[in-house]
Design a protein around this motif. Structure first.
Motif, PDB file in Angstrom:
ATOM      1  N   VAL A 720      43.579  65.113  47.985  1.00  0.00           N
ATOM      2  CA  VAL A 720      44.320  63.921  47.573  1.00  0.00           C
ATOM      3  C   VAL A 720      43.539  63.190  46.497  1.00  0.00           C
ATOM      4  N   ARG A 721      44.177  62.957  45.392  1.00  0.00           N
ATOM      5  CA  ARG A 721      43.558  62.198  44.306  1.00  0.00           C
ATOM      6  C   ARG A 721      44.418  60.962  44.026  1.00  0.00           C
ATOM      7  N   PHE A 722      43.768  59.890  43.661  1.00  0.00           N
ATOM      8  CA  PHE A 722      44.532  58.663  43.474  1.00  0.00           C
ATOM      9  C   PHE A 722      43.897  57.787  42.407  1.00  0.00           C
ATOM     10  N   ASP A 723      44.703  56.839  41.913  1.00  0.00           N
ATOM     11  CA  ASP A 723      44.264  55.833  40.955  1.00  0.00           C
ATOM     12  C   ASP A 723      44.542  54.455  41.534  1.00  0.00           C
ATOM     13  N   ALA A 724      43.799  53.476  41.064  1.00  0.00           N
ATOM     14  CA  ALA A 724      44.069  52.075  41.408  1.00  0.00           C
ATOM     15  C   ALA A 724      43.805  51.224  40.170  1.00  0.00           C
ATOM     16  N   TRP A 725      44.594  50.181  40.030  1.00  0.00           N
ATOM     17  CA  TRP A 725      44.491  49.334  38.847  1.00  0.00           C
ATOM     18  C   TRP A 725      44.992  47.931  39.169  1.00  0.00           C
ATOM     19  N   VAL A 726      44.774  47.002  38.263  1.00  0.00           N
ATOM     20  CA  VAL A 726      45.299  45.654  38.420  1.00  0.00           C
ATOM     21  C   VAL A 726      45.882  45.211  37.086  1.00  0.00           C
ATOM     22  N   SER A 727      47.081  44.613  37.148  1.00  0.00           N
ATOM     23  CA  SER A 727      47.781  44.140  35.953  1.00  0.00           C
ATOM     24  C   SER A 727      47.908  42.624  35.991  1.00  0.00           C
ATOM     25  N   GLY A 728      47.767  42.010  34.826  1.00  0.00           N
ATOM     26  CA  GLY A 728      47.929  40.558  34.725  1.00  0.00           C
ATOM     27  C   GLY A 728      48.831  40.205  33.562  1.00  0.00           C
ATOM     28  N   ASN A 729      49.502  39.041  33.667  1.00  0.00           N
ATOM     29  CA  ASN A 729      50.368  38.629  32.559  1.00  0.00           C
ATOM     30  C   ASN A 729      49.623  37.665  31.638  1.00  0.00           C
ATOM     31  N   GLN A 751      41.477  54.299  60.471  1.00  0.00           N
ATOM     32  CA  GLN A 751      41.025  54.745  59.167  1.00  0.00           C
ATOM     33  C   GLN A 751      40.435  56.144  59.273  1.00  0.00           C
ATOM     34  N   VAL A 752      40.856  57.025  58.371  1.00  0.00           N
ATOM     35  CA  VAL A 752      40.432  58.425  58.427  1.00  0.00           C
ATOM     36  C   VAL A 752      39.294  58.714  57.461  1.00  0.00           C
ATOM     37  N   ALA A 753      38.903  57.768  56.664  1.00  0.00           N
ATOM     38  CA  ALA A 753      37.792  57.920  55.729  1.00  0.00           C
ATOM     39  C   ALA A 753      37.200  56.553  55.472  1.00  0.00           C
ATOM     40  N   GLU A 754      36.000  56.548  54.955  1.00  0.00           N
ATOM     41  CA  GLU A 754      35.350  55.292  54.653  1.00  0.00           C
ATOM     42  C   GLU A 754      36.124  54.554  53.556  1.00  0.00           C
ATOM     43  N   PRO A 755      36.338  53.265  53.751  1.00  0.00           N
ATOM     44  CA  PRO A 755      37.043  52.509  52.695  1.00  0.00           C
ATOM     45  C   PRO A 755      36.191  52.401  51.434  1.00  0.00           C
ATOM     46  N   ILE A 756      36.877  52.147  50.354  1.00  0.00           N
ATOM     47  CA  ILE A 756      36.221  51.933  49.068  1.00  0.00           C
ATOM     48  C   ILE A 756      36.307  50.458  48.735  1.00  0.00           C
ATOM     49  N   GLU A 757      35.207  49.866  48.334  1.00  0.00           N
ATOM     50  CA  GLU A 757      35.206  48.459  47.946  1.00  0.00           C
ATOM     51  C   GLU A 757      34.635  48.317  46.540  1.00  0.00           C
ATOM     52  N   LYS A 758      35.299  47.475  45.788  1.00  0.00           N
ATOM     53  CA  LYS A 758      34.791  47.131  44.463  1.00  0.00           C
ATOM     54  C   LYS A 758      34.747  45.617  44.384  1.00  0.00           C
ATOM     55  N   VAL A 759      33.558  45.062  44.201  1.00  0.00           N
ATOM     56  CA  VAL A 759      33.391  43.617  44.168  1.00  0.00           C
ATOM     57  C   VAL A 759      33.127  43.171  42.740  1.00  0.00           C
ATOM     58  N   GLY A 760      33.259  41.871  42.546  1.00  0.00           N
ATOM     59  CA  GLY A 760      33.011  41.312  41.220  1.00  0.00           C
ATOM     60  C   GLY A 760      34.035  41.738  40.191  1.00  0.00           C
ATOM     61  N   ILE A 761      35.256  42.009  40.658  1.00  0.00           N
ATOM     62  CA  ILE A 761      36.312  42.446  39.737  1.00  0.00           C
ATOM     63  C   ILE A 761      36.747  41.277  38.877  1.00  0.00           C
ATOM     64  N   SER A 762      36.864  41.518  37.607  1.00  0.00           N
ATOM     65  CA  SER A 762      37.337  40.505  36.667  1.00  0.00           C
ATOM     66  C   SER A 762      38.465  41.107  35.853  1.00  0.00           C
ATOM     67  N   SER A 763      39.706  40.770  36.211  1.00  0.00           N
ATOM     68  CA  SER A 763      40.842  41.254  35.426  1.00  0.00           C
ATOM     69  C   SER A 763      40.998  40.371  34.197  1.00  0.00           C
ATOM     70  N   GLN A 764      41.464  40.956  33.139  1.00  0.00           N
ATOM     71  CA  GLN A 764      41.612  40.223  31.892  1.00  0.00           C
ATOM     72  C   GLN A 764      43.045  39.740  31.709  1.00  0.00           C
ATOM     73  N   THR A 765      43.187  38.632  31.019  1.00  0.00           N
ATOM     74  CA  THR A 765      44.502  38.072  30.760  1.00  0.00           C
ATOM     75  C   THR A 765      45.351  39.055  29.962  1.00  0.00           C
ATOM     76  N   ASN A 766      46.572  39.292  30.449  1.00  0.00           N
ATOM     77  CA  ASN A 766      47.579  40.069  29.724  1.00  0.00           C
ATOM     78  C   ASN A 766      47.153  41.519  29.501  1.00  0.00           C
ATOM     79  N   GLN A 770      41.925  49.513  34.669  1.00  0.00           N
ATOM     80  CA  GLN A 770      41.763  50.630  35.592  1.00  0.00           C
ATOM     81  C   GLN A 770      40.545  50.374  36.482  1.00  0.00           C
ATOM     82  N   LEU A 771      40.747  50.405  37.786  1.00  0.00           N
ATOM     83  CA  LEU A 771      39.662  50.180  38.734  1.00  0.00           C
ATOM     84  C   LEU A 771      39.149  51.486  39.335  1.00  0.00           C
TER      85      LEU A 771
END
Length: 902
Positions: A720-729, A751-766, A770-771
């Protein structure tokens, strides 16, 4: 200058109408009619002469109405001020007549109209007592006559009968793949008697914004007919109530008609940080009111009021690494557009006209635009097979910051272009562009809907780069003469009648070489119909089937059960596939396509409520996933791969099964909320790589690969492969926080696997950031050996759940990705949803100990507005709180989720 005979402008609606079948000489019985706006189906229903075509199979019982001639009449007295010798004009004003109408005043023919979209004003001489009669002939039969009268043209139409091609009438009245065949006629807009010595018209604000957007300069124009009085114009800031500019020093520029009407104008300047109009989510919707007043001494002879807003709009189409861009930029800010396509609210638009006191009133348009805005939608596209909507529609869009894409009214046909037709089209276009040009919400006009698809499908003569591209007259000699309309007549109207609003030749349109049949994802806008129509691709493929701007795509679904029960009145007809249900779904091949998509993804249900729920979940998954993925392609400044997405469609014109995300009664389907979640100001997205289980893989990993057509690897998910991202207006798209990705067993909720955590995320305006990109999930000890028989105990399918929290712990957005297909998952383990209601029953909180798919409250019209959310998935350890603001108690709503025990 004062004039002792000057009187104020007066407009009086003509009332007291009756109607009958046949022409003026018919001896049929006269029956009382509704006052305009009305039409013949409504009037026949009032007298029990026709059933409600919205119910059961009644559409078939009213089709005869459209083949008949109908006559309307009223009588009225001459107003005292219009006596002869006083110099007062009397004018009959017809805002719209549907469609072939002959108007007689006191037995004299004073008007012949053949265009539903044109307004008429006829100066008349009145008697003491006056009789007004209007004869409406069958648009269908007149259309067939016109086809015979023009054998030089190759008439081609999609959607029902060829007779619609030469007729300037709402094209959906001939039926569409979501609506009935209801051939309306009648006085569908107000009819008034105007008396005046002075009349103002054509109020217009022309302006330019400075580069820094802090100063606006322009001209105010107004036309004046009649007595020479003093003209006064002012501009009021709606936010402050302050008069920002005013003048009585207007200069006469010209006399456009060569008669008594003169054009006046005055320059104006607004500075010191002029307040701009912004789309919702990007800034305030600042508006200004312009008042023009004609006075004679202290007497006001006539006044006009118009509300407008100042904004700079661009349709950015420039070469880039993906081809040629297609996105909107307002006030120098790039705007990702997420919204929907709009069809008329009813098969008889007069039912919702603001002037009809018996209709839901003008607030109905405000309610619908507010519904779009509350669903985080930033645009509605007024589709070319409908109508130019009433002013209330566009005023609501102005006030709520919803952008409008306006099609001219041509759809799915090869239209003629003989001289009389061209003259009618130009008059229609100029009138409606002038009527709507002051609305800041309108940011693009498009020439038609899908007419270039006709060119491709039937091999009509069209060469985008041919020698005749600079000689439009030559286009009239081809079998695609409407190119003259879309690429010459209409853009000239836009250029001369508007100020800086882009024009687009068609929707869809790229470089003139590819549209619907040959979707080119590198240029222009696209209609993506290879899901549902065309090749019927799995809807999970939509993320890779986009373009520079997706202006149509969709998936069908039933409305909520309450709506179905209103239009299917017999209990014995309330099952999937009944004659009444099949008749109500107008889509081509709907029985095969809808059932195919449902059966391909879910375990089928035979009961109406259960099957409707499956269609809800499927539509929400298809539409919501596409919005997320295409918004992801918004990318960053300078890399805008996808500029927007508009679902087909927001609304319905009757209670039916269709692609609409909100039904006829204004009740949202779960897909409406899927769009709302995907278009949040800040939205997280997670998507696993799609493995198409319906096709035979090319490699050797499939046992019995020579006979099986199903890729069983989807069951054990060993890669299983996956992507994660955050969008802002553009305004609220900046956040600081933490992303958590969990992998939750469908069977156990653990939970079947260790969770993934990403801290200090800074999304940009508009921007879209990609996380996680192409990450692989490894599940210890769960790899299935493909050399052995399939062992369900070694398969533990899981949901990927992503949650974005702010630094203070508040949940900003969440998303989840399920294995496909859902029908292969084992939901047999006990799973229950716990619901706790607030004391006033306005709030419900849902929790579950295992993943729950497709939790849906069955909404009803009595809710009087959308819930805060619906049609969502519930994850263990999370609370989902749903609210209503209408006062309707939530514990009265039924609910269900996928494979729920009855």
């Amino acid at each position: 200058m004062a004039n002792t005979k000057a009187i104020p402008f007066n407009s009086t609606p003509l009332r007291g109408w009756s109607f009958k079948q046949g022409n003026r000489s018919s001896d049929a019985e006269w029956l009382e009619a509704g006052d305009p706006p009305t039409e013949v189906h409504r009037d026949l229903e009032r007298h029990g002469k026709a059933p409600d075509y919205r119910q059961d199979l009644n559409e078939l019982a009213v089709r005869w109405i459209g083949d008949e001639t109908w006559t309307y009449r009223t009588t009225f007295r001459r107003p005292e001020e219009s006596q002869e010798g006083l110099g007062v004009k009397a004018v009959l004003s017809f805002e719209g007549l549907d469609t072939f109408a002959s108007v007689y005043l006191n037995d004299e023919l004073v008007l012949a109209s053949d265009n539903m979209f044109v307004q008429h004003r006829v100066e008349v001489t009145l008697k003491a007592e006056n009789e007004l009669e209007i004869v409406f002939e069958s648009a269908r039969l007149k259309g067939l006559e016109l086809v015979k009268r023009h054998p030089e043209h190759r008439f081609i139409v999609h959607q029902t009968e060829i007779s619609r091609g030469p007729v300037r009438k709402a094209q959906y009245h001939w039926g569409w793949d979501w609506g009935p065949i209801i051939m309306t006629c009648g006085p569908t807009k107000p009819i008034t008697l105007e008396t005046y010595t002075c009349r103002l018209q054509g109020l217009r604000v022309l302006y330019e914004l400075s580069v820094d957007l802090k100063r606006v300069e322009g001209r105010v124009q107004v036309e004046c007919e009649g007595v020479e009085g003093e003209l006064y114009v002012e501009m009021v800031n709606n936010q402050t109530g302050k008069v920002e500019w005013s003048t009585t020093e207007l200069q006469q520029v010209s006399s456009p008609t060569g008669g008594a009407t003169s054009l006046y104008e005055a320059p104006f300047t607004l500075k010191d940080d002029v307040q701009l109009w912004w789309p919702r989510g990007y800034g305030p919707q600042s508006l200004y009111t312009v008042n023009a007043i004609a006075r004679s001494g202290h007497h006001i002879l006539h006044s006009l009021t118009q509300t407008t807003g100042f904004r700079h709009v661009e349709l950015v189409q420039t070469p880039d690494s993906h081809g040629q861009s297609f996105y909107f930029r307002l006030n120098h800010v790039d705007v990702f557009v997420g919204g929907s396509c709009w069809i008329p609210l009813d098969n008889d638009p007069s039912r919702h006209h603001p002037a009809d006191s018996s209709s839901p009133s003008s607030s109905s348009y405000a309610d619908w635009i507010r519904l779009a805005a509350e669903g985080n939608q930033t645009m509605v596209r007024v589709w070319g097979g409908g109508v130019y909507e009433p002013a209330a529609f566009y005023a609501a869009a102005d006030a709520l910051g919803v952008l409008v894409w306006q099609d001219f009214l041509f759809a799915c046909a090869n239209y003629p272009a003989h001289p009389a037709y061209l003259a009618s089209v130009e008059r229609e276009a100029r009138q409606n562009v002038r009527r709507l040009r002051h609305h800041p919400s309108i940011v693009v006009w498009a020439g038609n809907n899908e007419d270039y698809q006709i060119v491709e499908r039937y091999g009509l003569q069209y060469d985008a780069d041919g020698d005749d591209k600079t000689n439009p007259e030559k286009w009239l000699e081809t079998d695609f003469p409407a190119r003259y309309i879309y690429e010459h007549l209409l853009p000239n109207v836009i250029e001369s009648e508007t100020d800086g609003v882009p024009y687009h030749p068609s929707s869809p349109f790229g470089d003139g070489k590819s549209t619907v049949l040959k979707v080119d994802p590198t240029i222009g806008d696209v209609h993506q119909w290879n899901v549902w129509h065309g090749t019927m691709e799995p809807y999970q493929k939509l993320p890779e089937m986009g373009g520079r701007f997706v202006s149509e795509f969709g998936m069908e679904a039933y409305p909520h059960l309450d709506t179905l029960e209103k239009c299917i009145t017999r209990e014995e007809d309330r099952y999937p596939g009944s004659m009444a249900m099949d008749f109500r779904n107008k889509a081509i091949g709907h029985s095969r396509r809808l059932v195919s998509y449902v059966a391909e993804n879910f375990r089928l249900r035979q009961d109406l409520e259960g099957f409707a729920h499956l269609t809800h979940v499927m539509q929400a998954d298809a539409v919501g996933g596409a919005y997320q993925a295409w918004r992801r392609q918004w990318g960053t400044k300078g890399h805008r791969k996808c500029g927007g997405v508009l679902v087909w469609q927001l609304n319905d014109c009757w209670p039916t099964v269709s692609w609409a995300v909100v039904d006829y009664y204004g009740v949202p389907k779960p897909a409406y909320y899927a769009i709302k979640r995907a278009m949040q100001p800040i939205a997280v997205g997670v998507q696993r790589r799609f493995r198409d289980w319906t096709v035979k893989p090319a490699d050797g990993a499939l046992w019995q690969r020579d006979t099986s057509h199903v890729d069983m690897r989807s069951l054990w998910e060993d890669d299983v492969r996956f992507d994660a991202w955050v969008s802002g207006n553009g305004q609220e798209g900046l956040c600081m926080g933490k992303l958590t990705v969990k992998f939750i067993s469908v069977k156990t909720g653990k939970q079947v696997a260790e969770p993934i955590e990403k801290v200090g995320i800074s999304s940009q305006t508009n921007e879209c950031i990609q996380l996680i990109n192409d990450a692989r999930v490894h599940i210890p000890g769960k790899k299935q050996d493909s050399r052995e028989p399939y062992d369900p105990s070694k398969s533990d399918p899981f949901v990927i759940y992503a949650a974005l929290h702010a630094n203070d712990g508040q949940l900003i957005s969440s998303d989840c990705s399920w294995p496909d297909p859902i029908k292969y998952l084992d939901f047999s383990a006990d799973r229950a949803v716990n619901i706790a209601y607030s004391e006033d029953k306005s709030t419900a909180v849902m929790t579950a100990d295992k993943p729950v798919k497709g939790f849906v409250f069955s909404e009803v019209a009595e809710l009087a507005g959308p819930l805060s959310d619906n049609g969502f998935d519930i994850m263990p350890g999370e609370k989902f709180e749903i609210r209503t603001t209408s006062g309707f108690p939530m514990d009265r709503l039924k609910w269900r989720y996928l494979d729920m025990e009855e």
